[in-house]
Enzyme design. Structure first.
Site, PDB file in Angstrom:
ATOM      1  N   HIS A 207       0.831  -1.195   0.000  1.00  0.00           N
ATOM      2  CA  HIS A 207       0.000   0.000   0.000  1.00  0.00           C
ATOM      3  C   HIS A 207       0.873   1.255   0.000  1.00  0.00           C
ATOM      4  O   HIS A 207       1.497   1.588   0.999  1.00  0.00           O
ATOM      5  CB  HIS A 207      -0.895  -0.026   1.239  1.00  0.00           C
ATOM      6  CG  HIS A 207      -1.866   1.089   1.332  1.00  0.00           C
ATOM      7  ND1 HIS A 207      -1.935   1.937   2.417  1.00  0.00           N
ATOM      8  CD2 HIS A 207      -2.847   1.497   0.477  1.00  0.00           C
ATOM      9  CE1 HIS A 207      -2.904   2.804   2.240  1.00  0.00           C
ATOM     10  NE2 HIS A 207      -3.476   2.557   1.063  1.00  0.00           N
TER      11      HIS A 207
ATOM     12  N   HIS B 147      -1.104  10.780  -2.756  1.00  0.00           N
ATOM     13  CA  HIS B 147      -2.451  10.451  -2.300  1.00  0.00           C
ATOM     14  C   HIS B 147      -3.353  11.666  -2.146  1.00  0.00           C
ATOM     15  O   HIS B 147      -4.431  11.752  -2.748  1.00  0.00           O
ATOM     16  CB  HIS B 147      -2.398   9.687  -0.978  1.00  0.00           C
ATOM     17  CG  HIS B 147      -3.749   9.340  -0.431  1.00  0.00           C
ATOM     18  ND1 HIS B 147      -4.476  10.200   0.385  1.00  0.00           N
ATOM     19  CD2 HIS B 147      -4.524   8.239  -0.591  1.00  0.00           C
ATOM     20  CE1 HIS B 147      -5.626   9.643   0.694  1.00  0.00           C
ATOM     21  NE2 HIS B 147      -5.687   8.449   0.121  1.00  0.00           N
TER      22      HIS B 147
END
Length: 268
Positions: free
Chosen positions: A7, A49
């Site tokens: 991740h 992100h």
């Protein structure tokens, strides 16, 4: 065999989305790399992100207001000292093209899971930029050499836009429980509709995969198992504990996204 996808890289070892985190993930034996994509001021797809740089750097303001060179001038390591083999300070911010190259240079099969972020001020432009990057890298039928690519989003409109240019097998709706804390700026009724559209894409086979949160797997284990048995690629997020891993395996989840690929490998 449960496959492990890192991740934003091995983000329990090094700051998320950095060159160090992704290189560490490959060294840790991860089966795949997951990243989020934003566009820079000049339209470059960069691994990032948030919509702003504030949380993960010493800078401030929207990613879209920064050029790639300006992003590389920010401290994204939080002062951490990184071994030379994981990249110098000015090399830590990666474009998507550079991450694709890193994955293909790994010398073994990998999954590259790319998330398109929404809402975004540029509409579906990031989707087109990502596909252009993949086209230039030579992808065919969702593969670039030994690398399988999947394209993910919480927004079904993003996936519908991508479906005009790619096979649905590479598409993966992301799902979470509808908690007011996670809906963000989206009105609750809109969030309900978007989730229903995403689930319908998976049920119908319009998307070849699905990415439920661990919370979603806990709430809907039978549904998740049916998807897996129907041949969908099920990749749950974010799985960092033995308990979460057990929940996913009992529901038939084949892939898990984790911040700690080395630790999860030990659990397996």
């Amino acid at each position: 065999m449960t496959r492990i996808v890192a991740h934003r890289g091995s983000s329990s070892s090094w700051p998320e989305h950095t060159r160090a985190a992704f290189r560490q993930a490959i060294a840790d034996g991860a089966d795949g790399l997951e990243c989020d994509v934003r566009l820079t001021a000049e339209g470059v797809a960069v691994c990032w992100h948030d919509a702003t740089v504030d949380r993960t750097s010493d800078g401030s303001g929207p990613v879209l207001d920064h050029t790639i060179d300006e992003l590389r001038g920010l401290d994204v390591l939080g002062g951490a000292r990184v071994p030379a083999h994981l990249g110098r300070a000015g090399q830590q911010v990666l474009t998507l093209a550079e991450l694709v190259e890193m994955a293909t240079d790994a010398g073994r099969p990998l999954t590259l899971a790319i998330e398109l972020k929404h809402p975004a001020p540029y509409g579906w432009r990031a989707e087109d930029v990502v596909l252009d990057v993949l086209d230039r890298a030579g992808w065919v039928d969702g593969r670039i050499g030994d690398v399988d690519v999947s394209l993910m989003s919480f927004h079904p409109g993003s996936l519908a836009h991508l479906a005009s240019r790619v096979d649905g097998r590479v598409l993966m709706p992301l799902l979470d429980l509808l908690d007011p804390a996670t809906v963000g700026d989206v009105p609750p009724d809109v969030a309900v509709d978007l989730l229903a559209e995403s689930v319908a894409m998976v049920d119908s086979g319009a998307a070849g995969g699905v990415g439920p949160s661990v919370a979603y797997v806990r709430a809907h284990p039978d549904r998740v198992r049916r998807w897996s048995e129907a041949g969908r690629v099920v990749r749950a997020w974010t799985v960092d504990t033995a308990d979460d891993l057990d929940v996913c395996r009992r529901a038939g989840v084949g892939e898990v996204t984790t911040n700690d690929p080395a630790g999860l490998r030990r659990l397996l």
